[in-house]
Design a protein around this motif. Structure first.
Motif, short mmCIF file in Angstrom:
data_model
loop_
_atom_site.label_atom_id
_atom_site.label_comp_id
_atom_site.label_asym_id
_atom_site.label_seq_id
_atom_site.Cartn_x
_atom_site.Cartn_y
_atom_site.Cartn_z
N GLY A 110 0.99 -0.87 0.07
CA GLY A 110 0.20 0.21 0.08
C GLY A 110 0.52 1.16 0.02
O GLY A 110 0.47 2.09 -0.45
N LEU A 111 1.54 1.15 0.88
CA LEU A 111 3.12 2.00 0.72
C LEU A 111 3.79 3.09 -0.80
O LEU A 111 3.81 3.90 -0.45
N CYS A 112 4.14 1.46 -1.35
CA CYS A 112 4.48 1.99 -2.60
C CYS A 112 3.18 2.28 -3.50
O CYS A 112 3.65 2.82 -4.44
N GLU A 113 2.11 1.55 -3.42
CA GLU A 113 1.10 2.34 -4.17
C GLU A 113 1.02 3.84 -3.96
O GLU A 113 0.14 4.06 -5.29
N ALA A 114 0.95 4.15 -2.77
CA ALA A 114 0.77 5.68 -2.52
C ALA A 114 2.28 6.15 -2.96
O ALA A 114 1.81 7.50 -4.32
N ILE A 115 3.18 5.61 -3.25
CA ILE A 115 4.13 6.37 -3.48
C ILE A 115 3.88 6.87 -5.06
O ILE A 115 4.41 8.06 -5.81
N ALA A 163 6.99 7.44 -10.30
CA ALA A 163 8.43 7.20 -9.68
C ALA A 163 9.27 6.40 -10.09
O ALA A 163 8.73 4.76 -10.48
N LYS A 164 10.69 5.61 -10.23
CA LYS A 164 11.34 5.14 -10.30
C LYS A 164 12.21 4.34 -8.60
O LYS A 164 12.91 2.86 -8.89
N SER A 165 12.60 5.07 -8.27
CA SER A 165 13.29 5.21 -6.99
C SER A 165 12.78 6.05 -5.93
O SER A 165 12.87 7.27 -6.11
N LEU A 166 13.28 5.55 -4.43
CA LEU A 166 12.74 6.38 -3.52
C LEU A 166 14.48 6.29 -2.24
O LEU A 166 14.69 4.60 -2.52
N HIS A 167 14.81 7.35 -2.31
CA HIS A 167 16.17 7.22 -1.23
C HIS A 167 15.64 7.57 0.07
O HIS A 167 15.48 8.62 -0.01
N THR A 168 15.77 6.61 0.92
CA THR A 168 16.04 7.26 2.28
C THR A 168 17.42 6.81 3.42
O THR A 168 18.52 5.82 2.59
N GLN A 169 17.47 6.96 4.73
CA GLN A 169 19.01 7.25 5.04
C GLN A 169 19.41 5.39 5.14
O GLN A 169 20.03 4.75 4.97
N LYS A 170 18.23 4.50 5.13
CA LYS A 170 17.95 3.41 5.67
C LYS A 170 18.06 2.93 4.40
O LYS A 170 18.72 1.08 4.42
N ASN A 171 17.16 2.49 3.68
CA ASN A 171 17.06 1.74 2.60
C ASN A 171 17.09 2.01 1.23
O ASN A 171 16.61 3.77 1.34
N ARG A 172 16.90 1.31 0.23
CA ARG A 172 16.51 2.68 -1.19
C ARG A 172 15.91 1.37 -1.92
O ARG A 172 15.70 -0.03 -1.56
N GLN A 187 1.03 6.58 -7.21
CA GLN A 187 0.54 7.43 -7.01
C GLN A 187 0.81 9.37 -7.16
O GLN A 187 0.47 10.17 -7.67
N PHE A 188 1.14 9.31 -5.90
CA PHE A 188 1.90 10.34 -5.77
C PHE A 188 2.54 11.40 -7.23
O PHE A 188 2.15 11.95 -6.59
N THR A 189 3.49 10.42 -6.93
CA THR A 189 4.31 10.65 -8.46
C THR A 189 3.45 11.49 -9.73
O THR A 189 4.02 12.11 -10.17
#
Length: 471
Positions: free
Chosen positions: A60-65, A78-87, A67-69
């Motif tokens: 659900g989180l990925c689906e929301a990301i 979106a092709k990728s999402l970078h955070t401090q801990k993971n990608r 849709q948001f982009t």
């Protein structure tokens, strides 16, 4: 993977963790549009022992990301999402079918002297992973064709069967620039040997009308292919990282040794099937070959993959119908002896190539070359590159600089050149020209920019004399 470096006194050690796969899943948002049906969206999830609610929450989180982009660019989500801990990497191979890969960033665990919990530092900029690396292989799946054949249940079974094996071949700690390119290593041949191969292909395809495409590899290097580039790229990846490693037992002859001379005079041969029957003389032998899909004018064409090997020479043929014992025996008797002779000629060419390249000494420069037009790649940096092992002759910091230059090249369409002076007194040069990329590492401590540029020109003149690079 855990690596320990003894950098601290008093027995305290610093632990370094390389990138690792946290999760991988495939979903289709149209399969569970109503509340309470969210689990129906999930077609595959790894690891499989994750609790159901966590799977639904992550999807659900990925689906929301995604849709948001879409609100910013409807045609390019979106092709990728970078955070401090993971990608997180998102890939849509077919409409509404989404693949998501979550990779933990490299990290360092530093112990504290006062007994407190260790300090964790994530190195999110140290990972060179591109969504392109995975898309080359993931496009092997044809979702709609599988669904038309047996519905969602059959599709889920095929995904489980395929990705259970494929995810085991992913070794993120050994990924580098060659994985980003997803290219093909070509074997250099003289004209006469190449004509022999072309003649052999013509005879085989004329004698065995079921054979539609043919290709040759030697020591994991492509010699000749009748397939479209994109199809060959996917099959090359599958063969070199999955099929060949499973059949890497010692051969009858040495890896680089010439064939026994008496073989040429007789009709003996050392050919065997890597797919299909393991022993043609076995009355219980099974004649099942992997099904593959290749590009056709009206979409995709379903074919059968025959992989036939003689020593280090591999010939794979793609047939259009189910194959029988009679056909396999005919193929073995026709292809085996001729391929044995060809293997001897190519092995001799391999020996000549090694002799021409000269003694194994440390060169003043090392390079990686990639051609986007024919997918050709060449590297003098890699001493050994397999799915699970990547041995390079340069420091990881230099490989990271190569990745940074490649990222800069990807942001612009124009040809350009980048020169970097590393802290270790190495010079790193990247050239992008006419769909070709060249990366050079020079060990010249006291050189200046002009001297480095001249050295790269000399390299281009000696190694790439028939390739045009802009100055």
């Amino acid at each position: 993977m855990l690596m320990i470096s003894p950098k601290m006194a008093s027995g305290m050690q610093e632990k370094q963790y390389t990138p690792s796969l946290l999760s991988f899943f495939i979903y289709n948002p149209t399969f569970g549009p109503r509340e309470g049906e969210e689990e129906k969206k999930i077609l595959f999830y790894h690891p499989s022992d994750v609790e159901k609610n966590e799977k639904i929450r992550n999807v659900g989180l990925c689906e929301a990301i995604v849709q948001f982009t879409r609100t910013f660019c409807p045609t390019k989500p979106a092709k990728s999402l970078h955070t401090q801990k993971n990608r997180q990497f998102f890939f849509e191979p077919e409409e509404n079918f989404w693949m998501v890969m979550v990779v933990r960033n490299p990290m360092i665990e530093k112990p504290n002297k006062d007994g407190k919990p260790p300090t964790v530092e994530y190195q999110e900029e140290e990972m060179l992973v591109s969504t392109e690396k995975y898309s080359h292989v993931l496009t092997m799946l044809i979702f709609l064709i599988a669904m038309q054949a047996g519905g969602v249940e059959l599709l889920m079974q095929k995904l489980e069967k395929f990705f259970y094996r494929y995810l085991q071949t992913l070794h993120l700690q050994s990924c580098d620039l060659l994985d980003v390119f997803g290219g093909i290593s070509f074997f250099p041949l003289d004209k006469m040997t190449y004509l022999k191969i072309q003649s052999f292909v013509n005879r085989v395809e004329e004698s065995l009308s079921l054979i539609k495409y043919t290709a040759f590899l030697y020591n994991d290097q492509l010699i000749w292919s009748g397939l479209e580039q994109d199809d060959m790229r996917i099959l090359y990846k599958y063969l070199t990282t999955s099929l060949f490693p499973r059949h890497s037992e010692p051969e009858l002859a040495g890896r680089d040794s010439p064939m026994r001379p008496e073989v040429a005079g007789n009709l003996l041969h050392y050919g065997r099937f890597l797919t299909g029957p393991t022993n043609l003389k076995d009355p219980e032998a099974k004649f099942r070959f992997p099904k593959i899909f290749v590009s056709a004018e009206d979409g995709y064409e379903e074919l059968h993959l025959i992989v036939y090997k003689v020593h280090s020479l591999v010939c794979f043929l793609i047939a259009s119908v189910e194959l029988t014992r009679e056909f396999c025996e005919q193929l073995d008797s026709l292809v085996g002896p001729q391929l044995t002779l060809l293997a001897s000629d190519i092995c001799e060419q391999f020996t000549i190539n090694r002799r021409i390249s000269g003694p194994e000494k440390e060169p003043q420069f090392k390079f990686i070359y990639f051609n986007h037009m024919n997918l050709a790649e060449k590297s003098t940096i890699h001493m050994r590159k397999t799915a699970s092992v990547c041995l390079t002759s340069v420091h990881p910091d230099l490989m990271k600089i190569l990745g940074d230059i490649n990222c800069d090249f990807a942001r612009v369409d124009e040809d350009e050149e980048i020169i970097v002076k590393a802290m270790t007194d190495y010079w790193v040069v990247g050239k992008k020209s006419d769909q070709r990329e060249l990366y050079v590492i020079l060990n010249q401590k006291n050189a200046n920019l002009i001297e480095v540029n001249e050295e790269v020109k000399r390299l281009c003149a000696t190694q790439f004399n028939n390739i045009f690079f802009l100055d």
